[in-house]
Design a protein around this motif. Structure first.
Motif, short mmCIF file in Angstrom:
data_model
loop_
_atom_site.label_atom_id
_atom_site.label_comp_id
_atom_site.label_asym_id
_atom_site.label_seq_id
_atom_site.Cartn_x
_atom_site.Cartn_y
_atom_site.Cartn_z
N UNK A 1 -10.50 -25.63 -20.49
CA UNK A 1 -11.70 -25.01 -20.71
C UNK A 1 -12.29 -25.00 -19.15
N UNK A 2 -12.11 -25.90 -18.41
CA UNK A 2 -12.35 -25.57 -17.14
C UNK A 2 -11.88 -24.47 -16.29
N UNK A 3 -10.50 -24.27 -16.51
CA UNK A 3 -9.89 -23.23 -15.76
C UNK A 3 -10.36 -21.73 -16.12
N UNK B 1 -17.57 -33.40 -14.72
CA UNK B 1 -17.46 -32.79 -15.89
C UNK B 1 -18.76 -31.73 -16.33
N UNK B 2 -18.78 -30.77 -16.85
CA UNK B 2 -19.45 -29.83 -17.14
C UNK B 2 -19.81 -30.17 -19.03
N UNK B 3 -20.73 -29.64 -19.24
CA UNK B 3 -20.88 -29.53 -20.76
C UNK B 3 -20.00 -28.69 -21.51
N UNK B 4 -19.39 -29.13 -22.48
CA UNK B 4 -18.65 -28.19 -23.33
C UNK B 4 -19.14 -26.95 -23.85
N UNK B 5 -18.58 -25.88 -23.58
CA UNK B 5 -18.59 -24.62 -23.74
C UNK B 5 -17.65 -23.70 -24.51
#
Length: 410
Positions: free
Chosen positions: A345-347, A406-410
């Motif tokens: 998700x982050x990459x 961590x960022x909000x899940x997208x």
């Protein structure tokens, strides 16, 4: 086949959405592909007794043959990640599994253990394609609120693949031949190849023109590096339990090997369910890192309690220790799907293949070091000390989890 690098609005691009049934079908196929790779990579370990007793090889030589596919896997994880990033998941899966089938067929047909080892090395190198590509299928086709559960299911592939090898390959090697045993992962890979060709579609991604401008996610912050580090630390208690749990039950408690094997096989199933549960929990709380931190704390506490119980005596203490072994087997593997989802998700679409390759490479490197080091600790101080020392890695992992980044899940 549509080009996976085209923008989603291009008429030849993959569809923006698929039916729910197709989405779950692709999850099942991706899991099957990963399971077939796990059988190819880990299954040859079950050939060691026959290679040693009938093949005239020393245990060290037989171990080298069994380790050949793992060595191949570690050499190509990042390279296959590049293929996934640049050419798409479907092409990587088809190419990689085709290589597994070809090399697996060579392993069945060639004569001599070292030729078999060479073929298994190539098979392992090819199988690495499934690690990044199958995870990307999950991230690409499942929405954030279902992704943790889906990735948890996908992460059941390893215990399923190892279980298939355990149930079939040792028996076939003993009663038929090494070639017959190696036909098991070959057939599994061939079936997975057909299923991938029929059902897997590349998920949509940004236009190809955005690839060159996609920033390197490792330069913006330490989030990915900390996720990698957390996973590497948590591999230590996981592989201490996986590697020496059965030996402890047999050597220290005097259990029959067959009964101990059934118990350990049961812990694999419980561990698989734990991965699914952890993934679903991450969907419910909207975070991959917070459940990972909870799991790290639980792993540290469980391993410490197991170490204390394993150092004790008496029927009640032994019963508690066995129960803790079962719990530890589930807890110490529950983070795998969470870390995988967090990395992908982050990459982002053009970096996650490489990032997942780095994630797996780090875990495999640590996993390869755990058995010999833990063996030295057990020889010097006993099983209780080894279990207790593994708990320290869980504590450090809990402190390293990048919850704040961590960022909000997208």
């Amino acid at each position: 086949m549509p080009s996976p690098t085209l923008g989603a609005d291009h008429p030849s691009a993959p569809p923006r959405t698929v039916s729910v049934r197709r989405r779950w079908a692709m999850l099942a196929v991706s899991t099957a592909a990963q399971a077939s790779s796990a059988t190819m990579v880990h299954g040859p370990a079950f050939l060691i007794p026959v290679l040693h007793d009938r093949g005239g090889m020393s245990l060290a030589e037989a171990g080298l043959v069994a380790a050949a596919p793992m060595a191949g896997l570690m050499c190509t994880l990042v390279l296959w990640g590049v293929v996934v990033d640049r050419r798409g998941e479907r092409l990587a899966l088809l190419s990689g599994i085709s290589g597994v089938v070809a090399a697996g067929l060579a392993a069945v047909l060639v004569d001599g253990p070292w030729l078999v080892a060479a073929a298994l090395f190539v098979a392992g190198a090819s199988s690495a394609a499934t690690n990044a590509a199958s995870g990307r299928i999950v991230v690409g086709w499942f929405p954030p609120e279902r992704r943790g559960l889906a990735m948890g299911i996908r992460q059941c592939a390893q215990p399923l693949g190892v279980g298939l090898g355990a149930l079939t390959m040792a028996v076939l090697a003993e009663h038929v031949s090494i070639s017959a045993a190696l036909a098991v992962p070959l057939v599994a890979a061939a079936v997975a190849l057909v299923l991938v060709a029929l059902l897997v579609i590349d998920p949509p991604r940004p236009p190809a023109t955005e690839r060159s401008g996609a920033p390197n996610p490792y330069r913006s912050d330490r989030y990915l590096a900390r996720v990698h580090g957390t996973s590497m630390l948590l591999v230590v208690p996981q592989f201490v339990v996986w590697t020496f749990g059965l030996t402890w039950l047999v050597d220290e408690l005097g259990w029959a090997a067959g009964f101990a094997g059934v118990v350990v096989a049961g812990t694999q199933l419980i561990g698989a369910l734990g991965r699914i549960g952890a993934g679903h929990l991450s969907d419910l709380v909207g975070s991959r890192t917070r459940p990972t931190q909870w799991i790290a704390w639980a792993a540290a506490g469980t391993m410490l309690a197991l170490g204390i119980a394993a150092s004790g005596s008496g029927p009640v203490v032994v019963a508690v220790a066995v129960l803790l072994l079962v719990v530890a087997s589930a807890v110490t593997v529950a983070d795998n799907g969470l870390a995988y989802a967090a990395v992908a998700e982050r990459a982002g679409a053009f970096w996650s293949g490489r990032a997942l390759g780095i994630q797996n490479t780090g875990q495999y490197l640590v996993a390869s070091a755990v058995p010999p080091v833990a063996g030295v600790v057990i020889t010097a101080w006993g099983y209780g000390a080894a279990f207790s020392l593994a708990a320290a890695f869980g504590l450090v992992a809990a402190a390293l989890v990048p919850v704040a980044q961590e960022r909000a899940l997208t």
